[in-house]
Design a protein around this motif. Structure first.
Motif, mmCIF file in Angstrom:
data_model
loop_
_atom_site.group_PDB
_atom_site.id
_atom_site.type_symbol
_atom_site.label_atom_id
_atom_site.label_comp_id
_atom_site.label_asym_id
_atom_site.label_seq_id
_atom_site.Cartn_x
_atom_site.Cartn_y
_atom_site.Cartn_z
ATOM 1 N N LEU A 265 0.805 -1.191 -0.186
ATOM 2 C CA LEU A 265 -0.073 0.067 0.062
ATOM 3 C C LEU A 265 0.806 1.241 0.058
ATOM 4 C CD1 LEU A 265 -2.788 -1.336 2.433
ATOM 5 C CD2 LEU A 265 -3.102 -0.609 0.015
ATOM 6 N N GLY A 266 2.047 1.077 0.866
ATOM 7 C CA GLY A 266 2.713 2.247 0.684
ATOM 8 C C GLY A 266 3.435 2.712 -0.693
ATOM 9 N N GLY A 267 3.743 1.435 -1.536
ATOM 10 C CA GLY A 267 4.393 1.611 -2.865
ATOM 11 C C GLY A 267 3.260 2.427 -3.694
ATOM 12 N N MET A 268 1.825 1.993 -3.405
ATOM 13 C CA MET A 268 0.678 2.565 -4.091
ATOM 14 C C MET A 268 0.519 3.997 -3.738
ATOM 15 S SD MET A 268 -1.818 -0.580 -4.187
ATOM 16 C CE MET A 268 -2.725 -0.185 -5.629
ATOM 17 N N LEU A 269 0.691 4.260 -2.302
ATOM 18 C CA LEU A 269 0.569 5.773 -1.911
ATOM 19 C C LEU A 269 1.442 6.609 -2.334
ATOM 20 C CD1 LEU A 269 -1.139 7.772 -0.093
ATOM 21 C CD2 LEU A 269 0.432 6.869 1.728
ATOM 22 N N PHE A 270 2.689 6.363 -2.481
ATOM 23 C CA PHE A 270 3.876 7.557 -2.905
ATOM 24 C C PHE A 270 3.987 7.405 -4.508
ATOM 25 C CE2 PHE A 270 5.180 7.176 1.645
ATOM 26 C CZ PHE A 270 5.980 8.019 1.790
ATOM 27 N N GLY A 271 3.438 6.358 -5.045
ATOM 28 C CA GLY A 271 3.376 6.405 -6.448
ATOM 29 C C GLY A 271 2.081 7.362 -6.838
ATOM 30 N N PHE A 272 0.817 7.076 -6.167
ATOM 31 C CA PHE A 272 -0.038 8.302 -6.546
ATOM 32 C C PHE A 272 0.583 9.464 -6.184
ATOM 33 C CE2 PHE A 272 -3.828 10.256 -4.905
ATOM 34 C CZ PHE A 272 -4.670 10.290 -6.074
ATOM 35 N N LEU A 273 1.103 9.872 -5.131
ATOM 36 C CA LEU A 273 1.171 11.125 -4.579
ATOM 37 C C LEU A 273 2.357 12.014 -5.849
ATOM 38 C CD1 LEU A 273 1.498 11.174 -0.849
ATOM 39 C CD2 LEU A 273 -0.213 12.029 -2.100
ATOM 40 N N LEU A 274 3.346 11.081 -6.173
ATOM 41 C CA LEU A 274 4.303 11.348 -7.242
ATOM 42 C C LEU A 274 3.477 11.854 -8.477
ATOM 43 C CD1 LEU A 274 7.203 12.210 -7.936
ATOM 44 C CD2 LEU A 274 7.494 9.701 -8.403
ATOM 45 N N ILE A 275 2.812 10.770 -9.029
ATOM 46 C CA ILE A 275 2.056 11.111 -10.202
ATOM 47 C C ILE A 275 1.034 12.344 -10.173
ATOM 48 C CG2 ILE A 275 -0.044 10.220 -11.736
ATOM 49 C CD1 ILE A 275 1.052 7.657 -11.343
ATOM 50 N N GLN A 276 0.545 12.751 -9.017
ATOM 51 C CA GLN A 276 -0.491 13.735 -8.749
ATOM 52 C C GLN A 276 0.500 15.005 -8.528
ATOM 53 O OE1 GLN A 276 -3.090 12.464 -9.842
ATOM 54 N NE2 GLN A 276 -4.427 13.513 -8.491
ATOM 55 N N TYR A 277 1.693 14.935 -8.406
ATOM 56 C CA TYR A 277 2.954 16.140 -8.262
ATOM 57 C C TYR A 277 3.098 16.282 -9.542
ATOM 58 C CZ TYR A 277 7.224 18.484 -7.687
ATOM 59 O OH TYR A 277 8.234 19.143 -7.954
ATOM 60 N N TRP A 278 3.391 15.493 -10.343
ATOM 61 C CA TRP A 278 3.996 15.470 -11.957
ATOM 62 C C TRP A 278 2.641 16.287 -12.656
ATOM 63 C CZ3 TRP A 278 6.901 10.332 -12.362
ATOM 64 C CH2 TRP A 278 8.173 10.494 -11.919
ATOM 65 N N ARG A 279 1.565 16.047 -12.062
ATOM 66 C CA ARG A 279 0.456 16.326 -13.103
ATOM 67 C C ARG A 279 -0.070 17.722 -12.458
ATOM 68 N NH1 ARG A 279 -3.699 11.366 -13.022
ATOM 69 N NH2 ARG A 279 -4.996 12.418 -14.726
ATOM 70 N N GLY A 280 0.948 18.155 -11.468
ATOM 71 C CA GLY A 280 0.378 19.671 -10.967
ATOM 72 C C GLY A 280 -0.911 19.755 -10.021
ATOM 73 N N ARG A 281 -1.352 18.508 -9.639
ATOM 74 C CA ARG A 281 -2.685 18.436 -8.762
ATOM 75 C C ARG A 281 -2.398 18.477 -7.303
ATOM 76 N NH1 ARG A 281 -6.157 14.486 -12.530
ATOM 77 N NH2 ARG A 281 -5.875 15.711 -14.536
ATOM 78 N N LEU A 282 -1.114 18.744 -6.949
ATOM 79 C CA LEU A 282 -0.897 19.011 -5.410
ATOM 80 C C LEU A 282 -0.685 20.499 -5.278
ATOM 81 C CD1 LEU A 282 1.438 15.972 -4.585
ATOM 82 C CD2 LEU A 282 -1.249 16.129 -4.550
ATOM 83 N N PRO A 283 -0.867 20.744 -3.879
ATOM 84 C CA PRO A 283 -0.450 22.278 -3.443
ATOM 85 C C PRO A 283 0.891 22.598 -3.860
ATOM 86 C CG PRO A 283 -1.688 20.946 -1.835
ATOM 87 C CD PRO A 283 -1.572 20.019 -2.795
ATOM 88 N N ILE A 284 1.735 21.642 -3.879
ATOM 89 C CA ILE A 284 3.293 21.993 -4.241
ATOM 90 C C ILE A 284 3.274 21.504 -5.523
ATOM 91 C CG2 ILE A 284 5.752 21.535 -3.859
ATOM 92 C CD1 ILE A 284 4.957 20.935 -0.599
ATOM 93 N N ARG A 285 3.643 22.179 -6.510
ATOM 94 C CA ARG A 285 3.569 21.975 -7.748
ATOM 95 C C ARG A 285 4.925 22.117 -8.513
ATOM 96 N NH1 ARG A 285 -1.950 24.620 -9.988
ATOM 97 N NH2 ARG A 285 -3.334 23.731 -8.592
#
Length: 227
Positions: A199-219
């Motif tokens: 689950l940790g691998g999936m969570l960190f992968g999801f967060l990194l993808i969202q960061y790369w897509r510009g969908r996190l507060p830190i972009r």
């Protein structure tokens, strides 16, 4: 009129090739020196005592080292463990590396491995309080990160689970597998499997993808992924 150039998919792109070869070579080395590799390169919990009493004798306990957050992902518990991880890594990872490029894929994979290790470190270190001391090994955290990315990028592509030979769309496969891992981790189903690392691998992968897509507060300065 010239048609736009589209590069041919590579069956064994550089990062996938490196991971397959490195894991295979380390497994061969394990056949001759499993104990030293386990002691030094498996992921050990934080806060373990230096020695414990076992069968009336004082036994030295391996300690956590920072490099173990990466090195544990190159050790495996047996041939089946190795085969399942490498097969899934190759089958799904090839399409991601071809789509993203080797640099992004390498960053993504190792972020997932380290992220899975951090989550597992919390879980395993909590177990030390109950006198449960055990190491974690395997590339599954990175593989589950790949699975999540595949499901997000190719949601309607059909996958077949080895134990359930029915084609399932990738997005449903990922959701179902993630839900099972959460259930198994909470209930302790299938002992000896690091469900929270998956689950940790999936969570960190999801967060990194969202960061790369510009969908996190830190972009990022620019969007890296545009699908």
């Amino acid at each position: 009129m010239n048609e736009p150039f589209e590069p041919r998919p590579v069956l064994f792109p550089p990062v996938i090739s490196f991971l397959l070869i490195a894991n295979g070579l380390v497994f061969i080395l394990q056949l001759f020196a499993f104990e030293p590799l386990l002691v030094n390169f498996a992921l050990w919990p934080v806060g373990t005592p230096d020695v414990i009493e076992q069968n009336g004798e004082m036994v030295w306990v391996p300690q956590f080292q920072i490099w173990q957050l990466v090195s544990y992902g190159f050790l495996h518990g047996g041939l089946l463990h190795l085969f399942l991880n490498l097969f899934a890594m190759w089958m799904l990872g090839v399409q991601l590396e071809n789509a993203w490029g080797s640099r992004l894929f390498a960053i993504y994979f190792f972020v997932c491995v380290v992220g899975a290790g951090l989550i597992q470190l919390v879980v395993a270190s909590y177990g030390v309080l109950n006198a449960e001391i055990y190491p974690t090994i395997g590339a599954s955290g990175g593989v589950f990160g790949i699975l999540l990315a595949f499901g997000m990028m190719f949601p309607n592509q059909r996958l077949i689970f080895i134990l359930l030979p029915i084609p399932i769309k990738a997005k449903y496969f990922v959701i179902g597998y993630g839900a099972f891992e959460l259930f198994a981790g909470i209930t302790g189903t299938i002992a000896g499997v690091a469900h929270f690392a998956h689950l940790g691998g999936m969570l960190f992968g999801f967060l990194l993808i969202q960061y790369w897509r510009g969908r996190l507060p830190i972009r990022p300065r620019r969007r890296v992924l545009r699908w």
